[in-house]
Design an enzyme around this catalytic site. Structure first.
Site, mmCIF file in Angstrom:
data_model
loop_
_atom_site.group_PDB
_atom_site.id
_atom_site.type_symbol
_atom_site.label_atom_id
_atom_site.label_comp_id
_atom_site.label_asym_id
_atom_site.label_seq_id
_atom_site.Cartn_x
_atom_site.Cartn_y
_atom_site.Cartn_z
ATOM 1 N N ASP A 54 -12.403 -26.246 29.568
ATOM 2 C CA ASP A 54 -11.684 -27.416 30.081
ATOM 3 C C ASP A 54 -11.382 -27.253 31.566
ATOM 4 O O ASP A 54 -10.308 -27.597 32.041
ATOM 5 C CB ASP A 54 -10.391 -27.615 29.290
ATOM 6 C CG ASP A 54 -9.786 -29.004 29.499
ATOM 7 O OD1 ASP A 54 -10.521 -29.904 29.950
ATOM 8 O OD2 ASP A 54 -8.596 -29.188 29.218
ATOM 9 N N LYS A 70 5.874 -25.782 27.553
ATOM 10 C CA LYS A 70 4.873 -26.709 27.019
ATOM 11 C C LYS A 70 5.117 -26.870 25.536
ATOM 12 O O LYS A 70 4.928 -25.945 24.760
ATOM 13 C CB LYS A 70 3.462 -26.194 27.271
ATOM 14 C CG LYS A 70 2.392 -27.206 26.892
ATOM 15 C CD LYS A 70 1.038 -26.825 27.448
ATOM 16 C CE LYS A 70 0.028 -27.933 27.213
ATOM 17 N NZ LYS A 70 -1.288 -27.622 27.799
#
Length: 523
Positions: free
Chosen positions: A145, A39
């Site tokens: 989230d 990432k």
């Protein structure tokens, strides 16, 4: 073909988001290779010192979370000036895509599969919420989230949460609201939408939203824009799942609605209690909700993809990934190094020089070499031009051989018949699907109150309002001067006749009593 990124070989792009890009990569020597996820963090976030400090701290904390239902973060590092995270690779799909594929193929997620996914996700949340540091102090982690995109389901039945702790750093940074939290409002708790301090019960609420949507196939809090969505979340009007989809057992409503209670104190005390309620329900109703049932469903739904990915040669397929596609990674000073294939199918390793960590770059010209090459190219071109000019001029000088006086015969011009293009096929546009409306008869006590649906004024009560079913749920607001305004959520489960009981505003300096229920529903 792949792109070399330090000791990794980038294979293909998985996704892109507000924080960066997610790439499938391979590391290790041939025969000892392992797939991981890289990432990459966007450069402008790295430049935000406050965000970057918090992000690094959160990454370090998350690396401590070792649980079967949390995707591991293996490493946080820098390569060629690019900051990245190496994460565990989960061969599977996120819940949003899983649900969509199941419904498209006519194999809606079985109730037992839904319960297994949510219960396992709750187990991961509970572990993280109760995690402690090296000194035994609670970390007080909150995911912030929890959404279908951040719950992965592996083909082997493993359910794993991703991006744990990342949202906390993103939400608290001063300059990172744009592009990071956008689109997450449909999965916020009311207290998160209000900007209050959060605890584990906020994540329970978000996971409850995911459960409600998997059961009904509808979106719970989804307005036409972020502002309307935020207002829907704050209003927190949640229809029982069995009223939206009669196939959902009514006994499950109590479990779902408790997780989605507006006040945190009315919810489950923690994610562990939520998980236990789901497990007890499945056991009491004798619903097949084991991990084995989840594995069987995943393997049936993704049989073709599983068979393809089982072949190592599928990773050697050209994904078209470039340095730009990978997010403009500055892999080294000379640019990305492409990994070529051997005749036998395996990648050709990059040759290294005697110095550690440096590749041979003879094939890549430096700026000085390019200038020298340019002048040499111009010189060679000039030499060729002189030679050609000499040959041409040689035929016109005094010593040139005599040319025949008879002019050459001219070739008659060819007659070209233009091709007649075939007639274009007549395109028949499909007839648009008929629009389905939901009709609501709205009254108020007293009458003459202004009605707004989805932020659009509709008129004064009493009146009849038609709303496209695809746009539900929508926020209903009823207001009149001198009275307290009231809000409700219009959905598929809302009755056709609604009456808003308005309460007079308390006089200045007077005491305000408890607010009555704002909506009376009649069938």
């Amino acid at each position: 073909m792949g792109i070399r990124f330090g000791r990794y070989e980038l294979l293909r792009k998985i996704a892109a988001g507000g924080m960066g890009q997610v790439l499938l990569a391979r590391k290790g020597a041939e025969g000892f290779e392992k797939l991981v996820v890289i990432k990459r963090i966007l450069p402008h976030l790295v430049e935000d010192e406050e965000f970057f400090t918090m992000f690094v701290d959160e990454a370090k904390i998350t690396m401590r979370l070792d649980h079967p239902n949390i995707a591991r973060i293996n490493e946080f590092g820098v390569e060629g000036g690019v900051h990245f995270i190496e994460m565990e690779y989960v061969a599977g799909e996120d819940v949003r895509r899983l649900d969509k594929r199941a419904r498209v193929t006519g194999k809606a997620l079985p109730l037992g599969v839904v319960l297994r996914i949510i219960a396992d996700a709750a187990a991961g949340l509970d572990f993280a919420h109760k995690a402690k540091d090296a000194k035994g102090e609670p970390l007080n982690l909150v995911h912030r989230d929890v959404s279908p995109q951040n719950v992965l389901v592996g083909f082997d039945g493993a359910v794993k949460l991703i991006d744990f702790g990342v949202a906390k750093a993103a939400g608290r940074a001063q300059h990172t609201a744009t592009g990071i939290l956008k689109g997450k409002f449909p999965y916020m708790s009311p207290e998160q939408a209000d900007g209050y301090d959060l605890d584990a019960r906020s994540d329970v609420f978000a996971l409850g939203i995911v459960l409600w949507e998997l059961l009904t196939g509808k979106r719970l809090f989804k307005g036409e824009n972020d502002l309307m969505t935020q207002r829907l979340v704050k209003a927190c009007q949640v229809p029982p799942p069995s009223q939206v989809d009669p196939s959902v057992p009514a006994a499950l409503d109590e479990v779902v609605l408790r997780a989605l209670a507006k006040a945190p104190g009315d919810r489950y005390a923690d994610a562990g209690a939520f998980r236990m309620a789901l497990e007890d329900f499945a056991l009491a109703e004798k619903i097949p909700a084991s991990n084995a049932h989840l594995v069987a469903f995943m393997q049936a739904l993704y049989a073709e993809r599983i068979a393809k990915e089982a072949d190592p040669r599928s990773l050697e397929e050209d994904s078209g990934l470039t340095g730009l596609d990978a997010g403009g990674l500055q892999l080294n000073a000379q640019g990305p190094t492409t990994i070529e294939k051997r005749a036998g199918g395996g990648p050709v390793p990059v040759q290294h020089s005697g110095q550690t960590g440096k590749h041979h770059t003879e094939a890549v010209p430096t700026p000085q070499r390019r200038r020298v090459g340019l002048w040499l190219g111009l010189g060679a071109g000039g030499l060729v031009a002189v030679v050609v000019a000499g040959v041409l001029l040689r035929g016109t000088g005094p010593g040139a051989p005599r040319q025949p006086s008879t002019p050459p015969l001219e070739k008659p011009p060819e007659v070209v018949t233009p091709a007649v293009p075939p007639p274009e096929p007549v395109r028949v546009e499909p007839a648009p699907a008929p629009i389905e409306y939901a009709t609501f008869s709205l009254t108020s006590e007293p009458e003459g109150a202004e009605v707004s649906v989805g932020g659009e004024k509709k008129g004064l009560t009493p009146l009849e309002v038609k709303v496209e079913k695809t746009k539900l749920p929508m926020l209903l607001e009823v207001s009149r001067e001198g009275y307290e305004p009231y809000q409700a959520t219009l959905s598929d489960a809302t009755g056709a006749a609604l009456t808003a009981a308005l309460k007079k505003k308390a006089p200045v300096g007077g005491k305000v009593g408890p607010r009555p229920s704002d909506i009376k529903t009649t069938r």
